[in-house]
Every structure is written in C-alpha cells, then in structure tokens.
Design an enzyme around this catalytic site. Structure first.
Site, short mmCIF file in Angstrom:
data_model
loop_
_atom_site.label_atom_id
_atom_site.label_comp_id
_atom_site.label_asym_id
_atom_site.label_seq_id
_atom_site.Cartn_x
_atom_site.Cartn_y
_atom_site.Cartn_z
N GLU A 202 7.88 -7.38 16.32
CA GLU A 202 7.32 -8.69 16.63
C GLU A 202 7.82 -9.08 18.02
OE1 GLU A 202 8.91 -11.03 13.32
OE2 GLU A 202 10.33 -11.96 14.71
N ASP B 223 14.08 -17.13 21.90
CA ASP B 223 12.75 -16.60 22.21
C ASP B 223 12.42 -16.75 23.70
OD1 ASP B 223 12.46 -16.10 19.49
OD2 ASP B 223 11.46 -18.01 19.12
#
Length: 519
Positions: A196, A40
């Site tokens: 997302e 991430d």
C-alpha cells in the site's frame, strides 16, 4: 486499564533540557527533522523549495503543508481543507471519524499548478488544485475510491494514479484526463503482496514505485521501463533500519534524498530523511559505507540554512489560531473565540460526556523526546457541570479538569480516560479513572502536562502562581495504537464541555511548549 499511578518508574524531576533541534548548527542534522507525528509523508521540490504534506485524519483544518530549503528546517505553509465535508461523523456524530477521515495525500506539481490526490475513508478520491501552495484550493471528485493514491505526472504531462491496498497487493494504474477530472482507463499492472502507500517517480528510463508493506513494517521498490510493467521488485529498509513508507525527492544538483515514515511508539509516526545512492539502476538508502539504513546523523542535504523550529507556543494575541493548532473534528464556530477577550482564547462549554465525544477540543502535536505544555487559565466563568482544562489527547486522555462542586467551589480533578475498541467496530468502551478533587483558591490557575516519550509516561500538575507546582495524581501511560483511539500520537489538548449541554466558559491566556524535563 491499568494506570501507572503506582509505578516505580516515575518521570524524573529537576533541571531543564533543550527542545529537540534536528539541525546541529555545524552542517549536520539528526533524525528525525521533526520529532512529532507527521505521518504518510509526501515531499516534492519546486525550484529551490521543498514541500511536505502529511495526514491529519479527523483533525481540522486538514492536510498540513510545510516548506523547507534543506529538508531539515521546516516551516508551516498552511492547511488544504478548512472543514471536513461529506460525512456526519465529521461532526462527531455516530462515534466520530476517529482512525478515519483524511489520510495518505499525494502532492505533485505540473505547469504552475499544485495538485493533491487524497481519498477520505468511504468516499471517492478527491483532486485538489491551486496555483499557490498557500491556497485557496479547489476540488473535484473522481468516480472511484483509490486507496492511498500515488499521483504521478509523466514527462509529457499525462496524469496517472497508482493505487494498491494491503488486502490483495495488486497495483492498479488509473489513467486520468488532462484536467484530472475523469478516469479514462484502469488496469492492474503489478502484484506486490501486502503493498500500500504507493508513490511513483521516474529517473532516467525507469519508473519506480515505492510501497509500504505494513504487515512487516517494511518498504519495497519496484521498477519498470513502462508504467504498464513488467515490474521487478526489491526489498528496501524497514522500521528497524529507518522506516516503511515514503519515497525519494531530487535536489537541485541532481542528487536524491529519501523520506520515510517510522512507527515510533506513543509519539506516533515520524518522518526520517536519508541520503540515497544508486547502484545498477536501483536506489539504496544510506551511503555505500553504511548501506540499507537511515543514518541517525548525517550532513545536511543543502548547506547554509539556519536552524529553525515549527511554532508551538501561542499567546493567542492574533486574530486567527496559529497553524500549529487543529480541532478534533469540525468545531462549532459559535462556541470559541479569539475576539471576545483579546489576547485570550475563549472556549465555551459544548455538550459531551467525556473529552472523547466533546466538540471544540483544540489540539496540537506532542513533541519528543520530552516536552512540556503549560497554560494559564481564567476559570471565573466555568459553570456547574462544566469540565474544562488541559492535558493529553489520544489513546490515553489524561488531564486536569476544572469544575464546580455542589456548593459552587472551583475544583481541580485529575482524570485519565482510556479508549478501547472492542471489535474493530464503532462501539467504544471507556475506562475512566479519577483522582480526588482539590479545591481551587481564586480563579486563575496554571496547568502543566509533561509527556516523556522515552518512558511513554505523562503527568499533570497545577500552580497558583506559575512558579510553585503541585502534581495531581501520578504518572499515566502514553500510547499509540492504530486500532484504537485517534490513529495519531498523543497530542496536547484544551477542552471545555458539559454533559448537560451549554454551561459557562474557560479563558486561556497563553500556551507555552518547551523541551523541559525534570531530573
């Protein structure tokens, strides 16, 4: 669980290999810059310095930040969160916060202040801020839970968060007040099925939203002349061509480079760096000669920086733990020490049935493609009932544990514990395989763990003199599965627990990480 104890594809034996070095020393680099689980990613530039923030889940301290001058050679800056607060699971209660905790942070900079937006699972979004990237950080909570928040400052300084969750793919634009303490407006601005991991940048007259599409491990980019849309969307790369979650960052000379996360097997999710080129107002990964893919090797984005590696080995001679270390969940502060025996790490036994539910397990990331961790342990004060030792931590917890038999003799036992979630809930089934224990002569022993991410196999060994090694058991699996375990790549782990509660302690003289492999 089926172990590879009888597998024919054993880890090989023999010579030493160099540790992974992305910077080739000739002006080029090889992907990934960091051959480890740094998922991430969000990367920004402030002046000449790049800053990289990454997910840490239930590891403590949380939210790791690194810095670089060339996007290739990184060093640790620090961690944002000293201790996880707000949920009993962070104390390893009710099954713990495995696969939850703190993830997908967004890092931005405005008017001399660094800001981080992050949403712990089940909690409102938090905003951290500091004038110094090293901290200290202060925090306030917003009124909503913005999944994978993409923090963005417009050219006039106004603040926004773009958030979208894979369940419906609707991108929602949250408008914040100047101090980032209140959400003043909320509006659905775009639909992108399965999206997302939103990240927002502005180039020229266009705003760009980069999104991960996990159902196909791909990435999209959307552009509009207004944050309110209308947006047009194009597919970008995917895990076959380089990754599926990331964005772009500008260089001091105005060029852009991409950063993107790729699922990479048992080591977890790694971050690749790629050139970006522009055509008709759209960014493309790679180069015009090799479009739409992250290159395996390329010229360094910025020349002149010397090759470097993040620290890993530790002689425990400092007053604080190195930034490479984290605890599995919040530690019990009175049960470990670097001061009680200077130059040694002391881990006192904590209550636990297995390593999975024992506090004060100290971990650091496994390194690829092949790495070896070695520790030197003084087992003199290990008590009956204690299980103290070293090995892997993650989907498969394979290790050598030191304990005592009924007669008080120190014994070495190889164990492999597989963690399986039955129904996406909190009930965890554990399969525990043990290899017959062997007696330990003396109280000082070296333990070794080899992890081979090319074959996804590991093995453990022990030595009484640090020179001659004896394998204990055979190979066992390494794996990454986001639905079970820790949602992280396999880590090295030091632990000491006792099912009955407090017992003795284990002293660790040093930890050494190398890229050694046996051929």
């Amino acid at each position: 669980m089926r172990l590879a104890l009888l597998a024919t594809a054993l880890l090989s034996t023999g010579a030493l290999a160099q540790a992974w070095q992305s910077d080739r020393g000739d002006g080029s680099y090889a992907n990934p810059p960091l051959y480890a689980d740094y998922p991430d990613p969000d990367i920004i530039r402030v002046g000449r310095d790049f800053y990289f923030i990454t997910t840490t889940f239930a590891n403590v301290p949380g939210l790791t930040i690194m810095t670089s001058r060339d996007l290739v050679n990184w060093r640790f800056v620090g961690h944002v969160i000293d201790r996880l607060e707000g949920r009993p699971e962070y104390e390893l209660k009710d099954g713990g916060a495995y696969r939850r905790g703190i993830f997908a942070p967004s890092l931005r900079y405005r008017d001399g202040v660094f800001y981080i937006a992050v949403t712990p699972v089940g909690e409102p979004t938090r905003i951290y801020r500091s004038r110094d990237i090293r901290g200290p950080w202060t925090m306030n909570r917003l009124s909503e839970e913005a999944f994978d928040p993409g923090l963005f400052f417009d050219t006039d300084g106004s603040a926004y968060i773009v958030t979208s969750a894979m369940a419906d793919g609707t991108a929602t634009l949250l408008t914040l007040d100047r101090d980032l303490k209140t959400i003043t407006a909320s509006r659905a601005v775009h639909f992108n099925k399965g999206a997302e991991g939103s990240k927002v940048v502005k180039r020229g007259e266009y705003y760009y939203i980069f999104n991960s599409i996990p159902r196909r491990l791909g990435m999209t980019v959307s552009r509009a002349r207004s944050l309110n849309g209308p947006w047009e969307t194009r597919d970008q790369i995917d895990d076959r061509t380089g990754g599926h979650q990331g964005a772009i960052v500008d260089l001091p000379d105005g060029r852009d480079y991409g950063f993107v996360m790729v699922d990479a097997g048992a080591i977890g999710r790694m971050t690749n760096i790629s050139p970006i080129y522009w055509r008709d107002g759209w960014p493309y990964w790679g180069t015009p000669d090799a479009p739409n893919r992250v290159p395996a090797t390329a010229r360094k984005p910025i020349q002149g920086e010397a090759p470097a590696q993040l620290p890993a080995s530790d002689d425990f001679g400092a007053r604080t733990l190195g930034l490479q270390w984290q605890w599995n969940h919040n530690p019990l502060p009175g049960r470990w020490s670097l001061a009680e025996r200077p130059g040694w790490l002391r881990l006192r036994a904590v209550q636990g049935q297995t390593i999975w539910d024992a506090r004060n397990t100290l971990v650091q990331k496994g390194q690829g493609p092949v790495s070896r961790g070695e520790v030197v342990i003084d087992a003199s004060h290990i008590a009956r009932g204690d299980q103290c030792g070293f090995g892997t931590f993650g989907k498969y917890n394979g290790h050598i544990a030191i304990g005592r038999d009924a007669g008080g003799r120190l014994m070495l036992t190889m164990r492999v514990v597989e963690d399986v979630v039955a129904d996406e809930g909190r009930t965890t089934q554990k399969t525990d395989t043990r290899v017959a224990a062997v007696p330990l002569t003396g109280s000082r022993v070296s333990l070794r763990t080899d992890m081979d991410y090319r074959t996804n196999l590991a093995r453990v060994a022990y030595s009484l003199d640090g020179q001659r090694w004896t394998d204990l058991g055979g190979t066992f699996p390494l794996a990454y599965d986001w639905r079970t375990g820790t949602f992280q790549g396999q880590q090295y782990a030091l632990f000491c627990y006792n099912p009955a509660g407090r017992g003795g302690w284990m002293d660790v003289d040093r930890f050494t990480l190398s890229g050694a492999e046996r051929k």
